[in-house]
Scaffold this active site. Sequence first.
Site, PDB file in Angstrom:
ATOM      1  N   GLU A  58      -5.791  -8.419  -1.701  1.00 26.51           N
ATOM      2  CA  GLU A  58      -5.430  -6.967  -1.466  1.00 26.51           C
ATOM      3  C   GLU A  58      -6.769  -6.163  -1.584  1.00 26.51           C
ATOM      4  O   GLU A  58      -6.873  -5.066  -2.423  1.00 26.51           O
ATOM      5  CB  GLU A  58      -4.727  -6.575  -2.792  1.00 26.51           C
ATOM      6  CG  GLU A  58      -3.702  -5.488  -2.529  1.00 26.51           C
ATOM      7  CD  GLU A  58      -2.416  -5.154  -3.650  1.00 26.51           C
ATOM      8  OE1 GLU A  58      -2.488  -3.824  -4.473  1.00 26.51           O
ATOM      9  OE2 GLU A  58      -1.743  -6.270  -3.819  1.00 26.51           O
ATOM     10  N   TYR A  96      -0.760   0.574   6.785  1.00 24.90           N
ATOM     11  CA  TYR A  96      -1.015  -0.046   5.613  1.00 24.90           C
ATOM     12  C   TYR A  96      -1.869  -1.293   5.677  1.00 24.90           C
ATOM     13  O   TYR A  96      -1.475  -2.395   6.709  1.00 24.90           O
ATOM     14  CB  TYR A  96       0.180  -0.484   4.796  1.00 24.90           C
ATOM     15  CG  TYR A  96      -0.191  -1.094   3.348  1.00 24.90           C
ATOM     16  CD1 TYR A  96      -0.488  -0.369   2.184  1.00 24.90           C
ATOM     17  CD2 TYR A  96      -0.528  -2.458   3.352  1.00 24.90           C
ATOM     18  CE1 TYR A  96      -0.804  -0.744   1.145  1.00 24.90           C
ATOM     19  CE2 TYR A  96      -0.711  -3.074   2.247  1.00 24.90           C
ATOM     20  CZ  TYR A  96      -1.046  -2.192   0.993  1.00 24.90           C
ATOM     21  OH  TYR A  96      -1.219  -3.104  -0.039  1.00 24.90           O
ATOM     22  N   GLU A  98      -4.707  -4.380   4.638  1.00 25.66           N
ATOM     23  CA  GLU A  98      -5.406  -5.250   3.508  1.00 25.66           C
ATOM     24  C   GLU A  98      -6.367  -6.151   4.264  1.00 25.66           C
ATOM     25  O   GLU A  98      -6.336  -6.663   5.495  1.00 25.66           O
ATOM     26  CB  GLU A  98      -4.473  -6.184   2.751  1.00 25.66           C
ATOM     27  CG  GLU A  98      -3.517  -5.279   1.920  1.00 25.66           C
ATOM     28  CD  GLU A  98      -2.425  -5.992   1.033  1.00 25.66           C
ATOM     29  OE1 GLU A  98      -2.922  -7.358   0.916  1.00 25.66           O
ATOM     30  OE2 GLU A  98      -1.531  -5.478   0.321  1.00 25.66           O
ATOM     31  N   HIS A 153      -1.456 -13.387   1.182  1.00 25.26           N
ATOM     32  CA  HIS A 153      -0.542 -12.671   0.246  1.00 25.26           C
ATOM     33  C   HIS A 153       0.527 -11.991   0.930  1.00 25.26           C
ATOM     34  O   HIS A 153       0.766 -11.598   1.937  1.00 25.26           O
ATOM     35  CB  HIS A 153      -1.699 -11.271  -0.010  1.00 25.26           C
ATOM     36  CG  HIS A 153      -0.978 -10.279  -0.813  1.00 25.26           C
ATOM     37  ND1 HIS A 153      -1.305  -8.900  -0.944  1.00 25.26           N
ATOM     38  CD2 HIS A 153       0.127 -10.288  -1.791  1.00 25.26           C
ATOM     39  CE1 HIS A 153      -0.738  -8.242  -1.400  1.00 25.26           C
ATOM     40  NE2 HIS A 153       0.269  -9.146  -2.284  1.00 25.26           N
TER      41      HIS A 153
END
Length: 289
Positions: A58, A96, A98, A153
């Site tokens: 993250e 978004y 990461e 993740h």
Amino acid sequence: MKLLSTVVLLLSLRSTAAVFKICAFNIKSFGEAKASNQKIMNTLVKIVSRCDICTIQEVRDSKGEAIPALVKEINKYDRLHRYTHLESKRLGKNSYKEQLVFIYRSDVVKVMDLYQYTEDQDDHSEAFAREPFIVRFHSPKTAIKDFVLISHHTCPRDAAKEINKLLEVVLEVKGLWRTENIMLLGDLNASCGYVTIEQWKRIKMRSSDTFHWLIGDKDDTTVSHKSRCAYDRIVVHGEDFLKGIVPGSAKPFNFKKTLGLSEEEALEVSDHFPVEVNLRQDPRTEREL
């Protein structure tokens, strides 16, 4: 009395020097804000420097400055080792993004290869919100010399589907690098409603006797006292790799308790505890450590 407690704390943090520790840590939204907060960075340095290899998850930092800043601080803190890092591309299907990162002791282990999994085949289409990042390491002083770490993740709402698809990733890595020694680790969101009992029954890595889930369903990898969830996991493939692990060493690291933080202070760092496991030393080199 305060001096004594400080010495005990430092000894507990440094006591990992004679073991080889692999860790995974979801540092919630790690980016510019946390990297500029010295109190948070001091805590992260103490946590990550315990590990010979630590995958950080993250990471949300479009400028690419947070991880180098953390590595710089770790190198200033621990003069006994030299730390460096590898990072994935920025991962995500939309705006978004990461990154997955490995911070490791370059004087202890050597990176042999790395692989950013990509979904460029029809049968892999849209399987992962963020594709796994995979690194092959060589460790001369441990019983298992060569091993692969898969950092992943999952997207919470698709956790069961992604965990099931990770079997394909493992099989691909086995074929690519001709190895059985594979460890999957990270925030799999593998608990508390994200994966139901019925879904667990259909996850092949759970039913296969070649995969060993070292962080159990009853472990708690969450910081808040309001939750008790085993989101973060360590899964080992291969009997030889399993034999190369110190029994009982896989566990969450409760940095809140160890570092004497309040829950509020700990949550400023992350809402997850890291998970960790120790590898056995090679008996021929153990005397040197």
